[in-house]
Structures are given as C-alpha cells and as structure tokens.
Design an enzyme around this catalytic site. Sequence first.
Site, PDB file in Angstrom:
ATOM      1  N   ASP A   7       8.634   1.077  -8.568  1.00  0.00           N
ATOM      2  CA  ASP A   7       7.576   0.102  -8.356  1.00  0.00           C
ATOM      3  C   ASP A   7       6.677   0.164  -9.586  1.00  0.00           C
ATOM      4  OD1 ASP A   7       6.097  -1.520  -5.900  1.00  0.00           O
ATOM      5  OD2 ASP A   7       4.704  -0.737  -7.394  1.00  0.00           O
ATOM      6  N   ARG A  28      11.238  -5.045 -10.934  1.00  0.00           N
ATOM      7  CA  ARG A  28      12.137  -5.566  -9.916  1.00  0.00           C
ATOM      8  C   ARG A  28      13.588  -5.503 -10.373  1.00  0.00           C
ATOM      9  NH1 ARG A  28       9.247 -10.347  -7.101  1.00  0.00           N
ATOM     10  NH2 ARG A  28       7.868  -8.592  -6.717  1.00  0.00           N
ATOM     11  N   SER A  62       6.416  -6.888 -11.854  1.00  0.00           N
ATOM     12  CA  SER A  62       7.006  -5.820 -11.056  1.00  0.00           C
ATOM     13  C   SER A  62       8.308  -5.314 -11.664  1.00  0.00           C
ATOM     14  CB  SER A  62       7.288  -6.313  -9.636  1.00  0.00           C
ATOM     15  OG  SER A  62       6.118  -6.741  -9.006  1.00  0.00           O
ATOM     16  N   ARG A  68      -2.729  -7.688  -9.138  1.00  0.00           N
ATOM     17  CA  ARG A  68      -1.888  -8.714  -9.781  1.00  0.00           C
ATOM     18  C   ARG A  68      -2.192 -10.061  -9.151  1.00  0.00           C
ATOM     19  NH1 ARG A  68       3.790  -6.334 -10.846  1.00  0.00           N
ATOM     20  NH2 ARG A  68       2.643  -5.556 -12.649  1.00  0.00           N
ATOM     21  N   ASP A  87       6.786   0.370   2.856  1.00  0.00           N
ATOM     22  CA  ASP A  87       5.485  -0.299   2.718  1.00  0.00           C
ATOM     23  C   ASP A  87       5.577  -1.776   2.360  1.00  0.00           C
ATOM     24  OD1 ASP A  87       6.390  -0.131   0.118  1.00  0.00           O
ATOM     25  OD2 ASP A  87       4.621   0.870  -0.683  1.00  0.00           O
ATOM     26  N   HIS A  88       6.725  -2.245   1.907  1.00  0.00           N
ATOM     27  CA  HIS A  88       6.821  -3.598   1.361  1.00  0.00           C
ATOM     28  C   HIS A  88       7.263  -4.670   2.365  1.00  0.00           C
ATOM     29  CE1 HIS A  88       5.965  -2.264  -2.650  1.00  0.00           C
ATOM     30  NE2 HIS A  88       6.394  -3.366  -3.209  1.00  0.00           N
TER      31      HIS A  88
END
Length: 764
Positions: free
Chosen positions: A173, A652, A650, A455, A108-109
């Site tokens: 995520d 990350r 995020s 965000r 999806d990213h």
Amino acid sequence: MATAAPRIGDTKVPMSLLEKGAYINYQRIEDNLAVVRERLRRPLTLSEKILYGHLDDPHGQDINRGVSYLKLRPDRVACQDATAQMALLQFMSAGMDTAAVPTTVHCDHLIEAQVGGVKDLARAIELNKEVYDFLATATAKYGMGFWRPGSGIIHQILLENYAFPGGLMIGTDSHTPNAGGLGMIACGVGGADAVDVMADIPWELKCPKVIGVNLTGKISGWTTPKDVILKVAGILTVKGGTGAIVEYKGPGVESISCTGMATICNMGAEIGATTSLFPFNSRMTSYLDATKRPEIAKYAQAFAHNLKADENAEYDHEIEINLSELEPHINGPFTPDLATPISKFAEAAKENNWPDEIKVALIGSCTNSSYEDMSRSASIAREAASHGLEVKSQFTITPGSEQVRATIQRDGQIGAFEDVGGLVLANACGPCIGQWDRQDVKMGEANTIITSYNRNFTGRNDANPATHAFVASPDIVTAMAFAGSLSFNPLTDTLTGSDGKPFRFSDPSGNELPPRGYDPGEDTFQPPPADRTQVQVAVDPKSTRLQMLQPFKPWDGNTPSDLPILIKVNGKCTTDHISAGGPWLKYRGHLENISQNCLIGAINAENGEANKVKNQITGEYAGVPQTAAFYREKGIKWVVIGDHNYGEGSSREHAALEPRFLGGLAIIVRSFARIHETNLKKQGMLALTFVDPADYEKIKPSDRVDILGLESFAPGQNLTLRVKHEDGSSEDLALAHSFNEGQIGWFKAGSALNLMAAKAKARQ
C-alpha cells in the site's frame, strides 16, 4: 582476564509482542555500516544508515545515490486485503511453504461506508466472506498473521504493533511510509516485490536520493503536523519526491508527537517519495511505552547513535520550515499539492469559483486518526456544542484502529462527535479510497467536500469527477463542518451560537496519548496455527472474486513489429485511472474480471474522452479493455503511450497486471512514478521512456510501432521506437529504460514470478 566488549546483538528484543522468534536485528545494521563507512568514508544520513544497514551484500554492493540498485533484506512485509489477494496468489505459485520474514495481512479496504460502523462492518463480512476466508486460510497455511475485518487500517495497526526505530519494512500500500513516524524505513511496493521478500529473495530498490527537511521553531495553536506535509507537498509537488527519501530533522522535530510524525510520513506518498522518516526521539519513546513496547524503546536508546543522521551529512536537496511561522493549509482540489494557507483560502475559493458549500466533512483515515487527532477535534466539537451548535455539513469520523476506537469511545470523544451530528464509520479505509456509498449528490453534480485524508485526485473519494475534494488537518475539517462554508476561517472568523451571540473557536487542545492508557478493544488478530499441515486454502474454482494465476508467456525472442497503440494517454494517469478502485476492489483476487477496468479512466489524446479508443483492425470505437482483449485474442501485442509521472498514486499491483494479462507488451511514457515502473517490470512488461520527452508529441494514436534492439537488451543501452505513420512515413525515436540485468531476466522469462518459480523448482 580480558573480556569481549558487549555487542548490540547480545540483547534479544522481539520485533513484536505478537510474534515469537523474530528479533530486532540491530547487529546487522552495526556490522553493515562498519563496512559501508570504510568504503564511502563520509558522513551518512539517517536514511542511508537504515538502508545500507539492511544491504544483502555490503562488501560488493554498488552504492551511488540515484543510480545504483540496492539489494536489501527487509525485516517484515505487510499487505492490505485488496492487494494481499494477488500477492498471496503469487506467493502460492512460488513453491514455498512458509514466508521467509514476518508477514501480516490486514482487512481494511473492502468495507464500504454506508450507514455507520457496526452495520457497514457486518455487511462487508457477509459480502466479502469468500475473500476473507481465502486470506484467513492462506495466511494460516503459510505462517502469516491475519488481522480480521474491523481491526483497523493497516498503517495504524503497523504503528501500534510492528513498527520500530531503524527497521525496514515493505507494504503493499502506498501509504506504508506511515511507519516513518517511528523511525522506520517503510516503503509502499507492488505485490510482486512483497512476494520476493516473502520468498527470501532480496528486495531491489534504486538507491534513493535524500531530501532533508529542517524543522525549526515549535508547532502550536491551530497548526498541526498535517500542515507540515501540506506545506512540503506545495513546495515539492506530486513529482518532487520521486526517487528520494524525505528525511526530517532539526530542533522542531521534538515539538511533534509520534503519531504526528506518522501523519507527515504517511502523506509523503503524495509527493512521490520513496518514503519519509524521522530520527529517533523522546516522542517515539513515549509512544512505544504507551503501546506496551518499553523494551523496544530501551533498545533503540542504546542504538541511538545509528538512529539519527551523522553530523555534516550531505543531502541532495534541503528545505527549511519554521514551525512557529507555519500556517494551517488546505490543499486541493483535484490534487494534493495545490497548497493554500488558511489566511488566503477564502479568497482563492472565490477566485476559482469553487463550490462554497461544504457538503461533507470527513476526519480520520490512516493519515489522521490518532488519539491526539481525535481528542483535538473533539475539543472543537464540544466548544461548538456549548454554544448550541450542530454541524451544518455532514460529518463522518473514521477511527484508524479498533484500539483507537475503543479508547475514544471510553474517553468520550465519540460521544462528543455524535452529540453534534457526527457519524462514526467502521475502522477501515472507507471514503478515503472510494469505498463510500454516497447518496447526497448526483453523479456529475459539482460539490465540495473537505477531508483529513491524504489523496484527493479526481473521483478518488466518491467516484464523482465533479466533487471538489480538499485536504486539511482534522482540526480545520471539524471546525469548517460547523460553518459549512469554504470561506470560513476558524482562526479569525466567528460563528453565531444558539443564543444569537457570536463566538470564535479557541485553539484546539487534546492529549498526545490517552492518560488512562489505550483500551485494546476487541481482539481481532489471528496468529498462524502451530500445526499448518492440515490447513486447506479456500479458493472456489467457480468464484467471481478469486482466480488462481496462470503464468504469463516468456518473450518469444522476436523483434516486436507493427504493434498498434491501444491508447495514447493525455495528461495525468494515476493508478486510479489505470485500475479504478471503489466497486472494483471486490475483484482484486480475480485477474480476468478486474481487467475489465483497465485504463477506463485514462483520457484518450485522440478524442479527449475516457474509455473510448479506436480498434486499429476494425476501425470501430470501443472501451479500452474490450479493444485490448480483441488484440490479445488475435495474437496482436500492443503498446500504451503515456505522459509525465505515469502511474503515480497507489502502489496498485493490478495496474501492471491488467495490461500484461490483456496482451500488452510495452508502456512508453515521458516519465514513470517509481512503484508503477517496478510493478510493470515484475510482470514482464517493457517500461520505457522517451529520451526526448517532446517525442511524445510526434506519436499519433493511429500509428504502428516497432521496438528495435531487444535482441541486445542491456542495462543503460537505449532501445529504438520506429514509428510508422498512416501516410507511409516513419521516424525513429530513442527510448531509455532503467532495467538492470536481473530485471531483463524477468522480461525474458515472462515475469519475475516465472523466474522465481523456475529457480524454486531447480532447488527441489
């Protein structure tokens, strides 16, 4: 004859319709809570019931909110494609052949919004072919489910297919808490945490405090579930939920749909919360039924006593919100916790000189793309069209999943959006995460956008630091697209129709669930094959997108001394500042290449500039990653000095991997965001905080430092930072840490993965 009383575990209910042999384990929760209740002898919150119900060792586990580290056994793991690359590369290094718990990967990213859904998806599949091939083959090899590009956003797929009341899930995520809308504790984590669980190692979590949000009244009119979390964000701020689970309760809960509850939980990530969740209720039952999971709904009803808080359960902090009095809110710009009620927003915009013209209005995303969201927004679009209007702002729509897209296509909502000038984007994250090829304004040009996303940090959506991004409900965003102005209040103001007559929007209306049921759309799911022995994982050694990992070196046992400060960061430093998204997402599987973005967004306290630091050896100024690499090649370890809530945003993984890869030893800050602190530890970095936050001010970017006390590194025992100034003077500053024994082992071994691989090798 006496017969044994039936046990909840006697009933076998699959966790998902897409997986065989994986069942909901309510019996474990029941058994664990019997032990925990005997030990604690007090009422439990819902958060505690679910968390403690997943303890690895309920008898021996120390349980102290805000203090203890819990060892937990999650039910499942989920990864989005950008973070899955590194998570799978790490899992491949751990010496196992099958994921220990059900695991899925979601594409999806990596889909950039450009001209529209179909063409953007085709372009992404072509551009990202080697990454998608790697993910497809790696998931097939290791027994995981794979959702191909176009499936939708990870959190919506999870809500539709995998989330269930009382479950525990981790996802790579930060908006994984979306599943709290179905009564599940779902936490955003780094890839290394996911690898632990996939490798059958308990997941460690600092025992969260619990914030109770008591909802009274009833949601109605223009007020939406989004406004609940916008209000909570304004109360708690981006740091107020750190180290806590936000638990919603009270009579107002029943007025919120299941997908509305998911919206609220999703955006709980913006207040730093460990996760958010709602108690099991009838709206969850309706959603489970609609998504063809009535057996789960029935099973949850039989277990309902453990899917709500005990009477008189104690919370660390409580908030009261009367939904009947709650106004729609708009939050921003530049931070998701600047909350302004709609009645005061036009005045605030004028006072702050925010650009009044709305250039782009964007609805959808993982936060607000449910059938209910889309049907309410479509009702606004249809009313505007009935008065002959089209949108004044650009207007984009992002369906959260293929199932939602197919359903709103069938039921006419997409047609309603397109009739007024809307553009439907791919079923993907897109502009919400910076995957947006925006062409309507120049870089650096001040402008306004309004979104239903979660965000809105500086540059988050379009990489333009001058873009003023505001967050609101899809209803407000859609209505304001027709006015094209921040000063428009759709509750009170009028627009002029094509007939020259003024009109005011009616209250939005829409269906919570599709009356004709969901249309599943295209089948985009790839289950693992029955025979995985012949599957070859696709990684080209010459690839610029993927790179096999090399283990980090263990600690050499020596006292770190005379270390330069790579950068002293001034102010907010999110994971976007540490490891930018957008165009860098394509390098998420190639550590060497993506490390070229390390800390390029952080502001240097020495000069107020980004990506310009002084090389303490040569005296020359250069980019942060280039300077770090110079030190690494010379065998010089370095440290970063940071401000409050360092690493928020995020979850990350790369924001921790990159400093480690470039030779960093320690990140020393006033305070950390939870996920980032854990991620740093996993990679063998020292995550340290000033005992006195004011000591941050005593450090100059030109200083050298020693870190004393590592030879006796122990939980709860402070270290010392010896700061040596250019004038020859020095001073000692106390450093705190939250490492436990296991995490100290990660540091000494060089990383958690090193320790994991060593243990796997020892078992062979």
